[in-house]
Design a protein around this motif. Structure first.
Motif, PDB file in Angstrom:
ATOM      1  N   LYS A 210       0.815  -1.219   0.000  1.00 52.29           N
ATOM      2  CA  LYS A 210       0.000   0.000   0.000  1.00 52.29           C
ATOM      3  C   LYS A 210       0.847   1.267   0.000  1.00 52.29           C
ATOM      4  CE  LYS A 210      -3.780  -2.148   2.606  1.00 52.29           C
ATOM      5  NZ  LYS A 210      -4.592  -2.120   3.845  1.00 52.29           N
ATOM      6  N   MET A 211       2.076   1.191   0.492  1.00 53.08           N
ATOM      7  CA  MET A 211       2.888   2.397   0.637  1.00 53.08           C
ATOM      8  C   MET A 211       4.363   2.045   0.561  1.00 53.08           C
ATOM      9  SD  MET A 211       2.477   2.919   4.791  1.00 53.08           S
ATOM     10  CE  MET A 211       3.737   4.192   4.920  1.00 53.08           C
ATOM     11  N   SER A 212       5.180   3.046   0.301  1.00 49.76           N
ATOM     12  CA  SER A 212       6.624   2.850   0.298  1.00 49.76           C
ATOM     13  C   SER A 212       7.178   3.193   1.668  1.00 49.76           C
ATOM     14  CB  SER A 212       7.288   3.741  -0.753  1.00 49.76           C
ATOM     15  OG  SER A 212       8.700   3.671  -0.633  1.00 49.76           O
ATOM     16  N   PHE A 213       8.144   2.405   2.145  1.00 52.38           N
ATOM     17  CA  PHE A 213       8.804   2.711   3.405  1.00 52.38           C
ATOM     18  C   PHE A 213       9.935   3.729   3.203  1.00 52.38           C
ATOM     19  CE2 PHE A 213       7.732  -1.916   4.615  1.00 52.38           C
ATOM     20  CZ  PHE A 213       6.461  -1.539   5.011  1.00 52.38           C
ATOM     21  N   ASP A 214      10.279   3.984   1.955  1.00 51.73           N
ATOM     22  CA  ASP A 214      11.376   4.903   1.632  1.00 51.73           C
ATOM     23  C   ASP A 214      12.670   4.511   2.347  1.00 51.73           C
ATOM     24  OD1 ASP A 214       9.841   6.568  -0.070  1.00 51.73           O
ATOM     25  OD2 ASP A 214       8.967   7.557   1.674  1.00 51.73           O
ATOM     26  N   ASP A 215      12.910   3.217   2.455  1.00 48.85           N
ATOM     27  CA  ASP A 215      14.087   2.743   3.177  1.00 48.85           C
ATOM     28  C   ASP A 215      14.505   1.390   2.605  1.00 48.85           C
ATOM     29  OD1 ASP A 215      16.121   2.374   5.021  1.00 48.85           O
ATOM     30  OD2 ASP A 215      14.787   1.579   6.554  1.00 48.85           O
ATOM     31  N   GLU A 216      15.615   1.371   1.920  1.00 55.19           N
ATOM     32  CA  GLU A 216      16.093   0.142   1.286  1.00 55.19           C
ATOM     33  C   GLU A 216      16.399  -0.935   2.310  1.00 55.19           C
ATOM     34  OE1 GLU A 216      20.181  -0.672  -0.854  1.00 55.19           O
ATOM     35  OE2 GLU A 216      18.824   0.348  -2.262  1.00 55.19           O
ATOM     36  N   VAL A 217      16.936  -0.537   3.475  1.00 54.72           N
ATOM     37  CA  VAL A 217      17.284  -1.520   4.508  1.00 54.72           C
ATOM     38  C   VAL A 217      16.037  -2.250   5.005  1.00 54.72           C
ATOM     39  CG1 VAL A 217      18.207  -1.822   6.847  1.00 54.72           C
ATOM     40  CG2 VAL A 217      19.362  -0.308   5.235  1.00 54.72           C
ATOM     41  N   THR A 218      14.940  -1.519   5.206  1.00 50.45           N
ATOM     42  CA  THR A 218      13.696  -2.154   5.643  1.00 50.45           C
ATOM     43  C   THR A 218      13.199  -3.137   4.598  1.00 50.45           C
ATOM     44  OG1 THR A 218      13.064  -0.248   6.990  1.00 50.45           O
ATOM     45  CG2 THR A 218      11.312  -1.747   6.338  1.00 50.45           C
ATOM     46  N   ASP A 219      13.229  -2.731   3.332  1.00 45.59           N
ATOM     47  CA  ASP A 219      12.790  -3.630   2.261  1.00 45.59           C
ATOM     48  C   ASP A 219      13.658  -4.886   2.216  1.00 45.59           C
ATOM     49  OD1 ASP A 219      10.702  -2.016   1.453  1.00 45.59           O
ATOM     50  OD2 ASP A 219      11.870  -0.981  -0.074  1.00 45.59           O
ATOM     51  N   GLN A 220      14.959  -4.719   2.341  1.00 47.48           N
ATOM     52  CA  GLN A 220      15.864  -5.869   2.311  1.00 47.48           C
ATOM     53  C   GLN A 220      15.579  -6.816   3.475  1.00 47.48           C
ATOM     54  OE1 GLN A 220      19.507  -3.675   2.523  1.00 47.48           O
ATOM     55  NE2 GLN A 220      19.802  -3.596   0.302  1.00 47.48           N
ATOM     56  N   THR A 221      15.406  -6.237   4.662  1.00 47.14           N
ATOM     57  CA  THR A 221      15.147  -7.054   5.854  1.00 47.14           C
ATOM     58  C   THR A 221      13.822  -7.786   5.736  1.00 47.14           C
ATOM     59  OG1 THR A 221      16.380  -5.461   7.201  1.00 47.14           O
ATOM     60  CG2 THR A 221      14.969  -7.016   8.369  1.00 47.14           C
ATOM     61  N   LEU A 222      12.812  -7.114   5.224  1.00 46.23           N
ATOM     62  CA  LEU A 222      11.495  -7.733   5.076  1.00 46.23           C
ATOM     63  C   LEU A 222      11.555  -8.910   4.118  1.00 46.23           C
ATOM     64  CD1 LEU A 222       8.474  -7.857   5.580  1.00 46.23           C
ATOM     65  CD2 LEU A 222       8.173  -6.062   3.847  1.00 46.23           C
ATOM     66  N   LEU A 223      12.227  -8.765   2.986  1.00 48.35           N
ATOM     67  CA  LEU A 223      12.348  -9.861   2.021  1.00 48.35           C
ATOM     68  C   LEU A 223      13.056 -11.060   2.644  1.00 48.35           C
ATOM     69  CD1 LEU A 223      13.299  -7.926  -1.250  1.00 48.35           C
ATOM     70  CD2 LEU A 223      11.081  -8.905  -0.642  1.00 48.35           C
ATOM     71  N   ARG A 224      14.170 -10.801   3.328  1.00 44.86           N
ATOM     72  CA  ARG A 224      14.915 -11.903   3.956  1.00 44.86           C
ATOM     73  C   ARG A 224      14.078 -12.595   5.035  1.00 44.86           C
ATOM     74  NH1 ARG A 224      19.413  -8.263   3.680  1.00 44.86           N
ATOM     75  NH2 ARG A 224      18.998  -7.653   5.827  1.00 44.86           N
ATOM     76  N   SER A 225      13.353 -11.807   5.820  1.00 47.09           N
ATOM     77  CA  SER A 225      12.556 -12.389   6.906  1.00 47.09           C
ATOM     78  C   SER A 225      11.428 -13.253   6.362  1.00 47.09           C
ATOM     79  CB  SER A 225      11.988 -11.271   7.791  1.00 47.09           C
ATOM     80  OG  SER A 225      13.012 -10.545   8.435  1.00 47.09           O
ATOM     81  N   LEU A 226      10.768 -12.795   5.314  1.00 47.09           N
ATOM     82  CA  LEU A 226       9.696 -13.585   4.713  1.00 47.09           C
ATOM     83  C   LEU A 226      10.224 -14.916   4.183  1.00 47.09           C
ATOM     84  CD1 LEU A 226       7.774 -10.741   2.857  1.00 47.09           C
ATOM     85  CD2 LEU A 226       6.792 -12.221   4.625  1.00 47.09           C
TER      86      LEU A 226
END
Length: 387
Positions: A210-226
């Motif tokens: 729904k929205m961008s976190f505007d943070d590459e580190v958060t996106d990277q962490t979320l992908l790895r965690s999933l």
């Protein structure tokens, strides 16, 4: 008359000295209220703020010892009551009294009265938050957290675990999307925290759509965690949204921005892989006595049969023997393919995969034997080709 004047003068002097002493004691009490509240009370027993600080200290110490804020509040209740009696506007005392109250309705009454006086005291807001969570009033709970952390951003370590419990509820993402708009520094901190919590990953993925976190580190962490939690399909759909690319269609690229669908490259002492300056090759460096996986990524499993082709210009027969290609189904430990570059021929053909193998991991492993030269070689590309 002559006698009366000395008497009046003596009374005035005595009263003046008593008043000065009282004012001095009060001033000393005020000065010591924060640093030494017990001394402040000894100096001026009517110092309500000092009682509040003692109540706060007892609350914190008991809570830390027992792990229960309710037990801490009950231990501090006598001090909080005295603080309230002497200084009715003390917000910390209100919070302790509310938390010590077992009756839900009385607790709400205390909180309503306290909030009418002060909406900025973090501990009071934390008790309000606890009540809102207990009442399942999640929009109000999120708003309370926002108020607390805007005033006291340093409290995020204490409050984020509470917020996760709210965030993990079904349907909570719409409310979070309204408030977590990046207007406060704590918003980004919470996204990073939540992207590591298993209970929050489903809603984090929904919120990211729904929205961008505007943070590459958060996106990277979320992908790895999933992926770590086994939800590779959700991670992959987010990867496509974030990057606008398809991992299975770009397996030859050496991008390492968003592993595990981009390359995850090893960078350890004596064992390293990195893209060349041009980005067109992978530079592998292994010191003698070292070895292991230097690069890996996940790609969507292609239609069968297919082949994996490693493009390179390595001449050394020893290096070809010491660099392996390993293919596994995502999340599995047993290999479908494990072979060195000498055996490549026209490609490593794979005819079948397990029916539940939706994604495969392609890994490159390298080693340099003790007593031999270091391994320093380049690989140009990895292709997945349908046969």
């Amino acid at each position: 008359m002559k006698v009366a004047r000395p008497v009046r003068l003596g009374v005035a002097i005595t009263l003046g000295l008593v008043l000065a002493a009282a004012l001095g004691a009060q001033s000393a009490g005020i000065a010591l209220t924060k640093k030494a509240p017990d001394t402040a009370i000894a100096a001026f027993p009517l110092n309500g703020l000092a009682y509040e600080n003692i109540a706060s200290a007892v609350f914190l110490a008991t809570t830390e010892a027992t792990g229960s804020p309710e037990e801490g509040a009950k231990a501090a209740r006598p001090w909080a009551l005295e603080a309230y009696r002497l200084e009715p506007l003390v917000p910390k005392a209100h919070a302790i009294l509310a938390l010590a109250e077992d009756d839900p309705e009385k607790r709400r009454q205390i909180l309503d009265a306290a909030l009418a006086l002060n909406r900025r005291e973090p501990r009071l807001q934390a008790v309000v938050l606890q009540q809102q969570v207990a009442d399942a009033d999640y929009p109000a709970a999120i708003a309370s957290l926002d108020r607390i952390l805007r005033v006291k951003p340093s409290q995020y370590n204490e409050l984020f675990p509470v917020l996760i419990n709210v965030f993990a509820q079904e349907g909570a993402t719409d409310e979070f999307a309204k408030i977590l708009d990046g207007s406060s520094e704590w918003h980004g901190r919470f996204f990073r925290f939540a992207s590591r919590q298993p209970s929050a990953l489903r809603n984090m993925a929904e919120l990211r759509r729904k929205m961008s976190f505007d943070d590459e580190v958060t996106d990277q962490t979320l992908l790895r965690s999933l992926v770590r939690e086994g939800d590779v399909a959700t991670a992959y759909s987010l990867y496509q949204q974030i990057t606008g690319s398809d991992a299975s269609d770009a397996a030859e690229a050496w991008s390492n921005d968003y592993p595990p669908f981009d390359w995850s490259l090893t960078d350890e002492a004596g064992l390293r892989a990195q893209p060349s300056l041009s980005g067109k090759e992978l530079e592998i460096s292994v010191k003698p006595g070292k070895g292991g996986v230097v690069a890996r990524r996940l790609v969507r499993a292609p239609e069968r049969p297919f082949s994996i082709i490693i493009k390179h210009s390595i001449d050394s027969q020893q290096a070809l023997q010491d660099i392996d290609v390993v293919v596994k189904c995502a999340g599995q430990t047993s290999a479908i393919l494990e072979a060195n570059l000498v055996r490549q021929g026209n490609g490593y053909r794979i005819d079948n995969l397990p029916s539940d193998c939706a994604f495969i991991e392609i890994a490159i492993a390298a080693r340099a034997w003790s007593g031999r030269s270091a391994l320093n070689e380049n690989i140009e590309a990895v292709y997945v080709v349908q046969r």
